[in-house]
Design a protein around this motif. Structure first.
Motif, PDB file in Angstrom:
ATOM      1  N   SER A  50       0.827  -1.205   0.000  1.00  8.43           N
ATOM      2  CA  SER A  50       0.000   0.000   0.000  1.00  8.43           C
ATOM      3  C   SER A  50       0.867   1.264   0.000  1.00  8.43           C
ATOM      4  CB  SER A  50      -0.909  -0.053   1.237  1.00  8.43           C
ATOM      5  OG  SER A  50      -1.650   1.113   1.369  1.00  8.43           O
ATOM      6  N   MET A  51       1.955   1.249   0.780  1.00 11.87           N
ATOM      7  CA  MET A  51       2.905   2.370   0.797  1.00 11.87           C
ATOM      8  C   MET A  51       3.477   2.610  -0.600  1.00 11.87           C
ATOM      9  SD  MET A  51       6.720   2.265   2.522  1.00 11.87           S
ATOM     10  CE  MET A  51       7.399   1.267   1.174  1.00 11.87           C
ATOM     11  N   CYS A  72       1.182   4.390  -2.984  1.00 15.18           N
ATOM     12  CA  CYS A  72       1.114   5.835  -2.739  1.00 15.18           C
ATOM     13  C   CYS A  72       2.357   6.554  -3.260  1.00 15.18           C
ATOM     14  CB  CYS A  72       0.972   6.111  -1.235  1.00 15.18           C
ATOM     15  SG  CYS A  72      -0.569   5.504  -0.515  1.00 15.18           S
ATOM     16  N   LEU A  73       3.525   5.914  -3.175  1.00 14.89           N
ATOM     17  CA  LEU A  73       4.779   6.602  -3.512  1.00 14.89           C
ATOM     18  C   LEU A  73       5.146   6.497  -4.994  1.00 14.89           C
ATOM     19  CD1 LEU A  73       6.923   5.652  -0.382  1.00 14.89           C
ATOM     20  CD2 LEU A  73       6.356   7.982  -1.104  1.00 14.89           C
TER      21      LEU A  73
END
Lengths: 200, 200
Positions: free
Chosen positions: B170-171, B174-175
């Protein structure tokens, strides 16, 4: 209620100075100038005091004003970065939340609370048409809490949190392209609350 | 050298179980089956043992193979997420790095080490034309370490790290939009190392 407030802040001072294992109820009572009975009445134990400091870490904050949305969320995180340099209750609550496995507290709810708060701002931003259509606000809210948490640990070690506002700005520069279109990003302002390393 | 290795791993077990304040040299010596003299010869003190566990946290890792670049960095972080569920030395080193203010260690260098390692992969990715021209690899490397550090704390509290691979994926979602163009992102594979919550 006054005694509870005094105790909570004395506990924040002591936990913030020496951490959970090093703190004693005696030290907290001495600092607060109250009786042992007051601790047991309001918090039951050292563990109860620590849980209250974690859960009420935001109680002394005076959140930035303004319409909810992306700019407001940005302001909020930079305000928190600055308050982590000086706000005793916030500093102690964050320290205990990070080091809580020492105490066996398992207090995940404060992280959820911040993620929900950030998520609400992102949902407002979505309603205002500030976000990219496929940006997952829940994933971003959770990643923001994670990145902020890690940044403050690193900043604490690297500079005693003096460089935390710069780290949070840098974090936003990395996250914004997945969250908002270029024209929205271009209009955002990165406000600094207090100078780096300064104390009020 | 054999004795040093045995001691380091015994220290990792004890620190991983009870944290820095709760660990005693006696407990570590008993676990290792060595003499008190061996601790002082190789590490000098409990603090020296803790520093070694932090600094050598990656010693038992067997990093994923493959060409350096964005896919390899992604693989590396998902491999770390899985190892944090089972690798005793990594778990203890990460725990001590997060909770080190208890011990007054001020060991920032391990965070720099990871940021440099992630930064090298990003520089390779840049050389391979995988990154957006204005992506700041230093800022992303530092933000990746911060977001990973925070995610593992939250995952530890929420699920005993069972959901860490999902949080790291998930991180990345986003990045990545700030880091690489859509066609590069579209070709990336999110490999899971071991099942969520499983132990080897």
């Amino acid at each position: 209620m006054r005694t509870r407030e005094v105790l909570l802040r004395a506990a924040a001072e002591v936990f913030g100075e020496v951490g959970y294992p090093g703190a004693s109820i005696t030290k907290i009572i001495d600092r607060a100038g109250v009786t042992t009975g007051a601790v047991y009445f309001h918090f039951r134990s050292k563990e109860g005091l620590a849980r209250a400091v974690i859960q009420e870490q935001a109680a002394d904050l005076d959140f930035p004003e303004g319409e909810p949305g992306l700019q407001h969320l940005l302001d909020l995180t930079l305000y928190l970065a600055s308050e982590l340099q000086r706000n005793t209750l916030l500093r102690a609550g964050v320290r205990l939340a990070v080091e809580q496995s020492e105490a066996g507290l398992q207090e995940y709810s404060i992280y959820e609370w911040w993620a929900e708060r950030f998520g609400e701002e992102l949902d407002e931003a979505r309603g205002r048409g500030e976000l990219l259509p496929d940006a997952d606000t829940g994933a971003f809210a959770s990643t923001l809490v994670a990145a902020f948490t890690g940044a403050q640990i690193m900043s604490q070690l690297a500079s005693g949190r003096a460089d935390l506002p710069r780290r949070i700005t840098s974090m936003w520069r990395c996250l914004l392209p997945g969250l908002a279109p270029a024209d929205v990003i271009g209009r955002l302002e990165f406000t600094t609350y207090g100078e780096e390393g300064s104390t009020r």
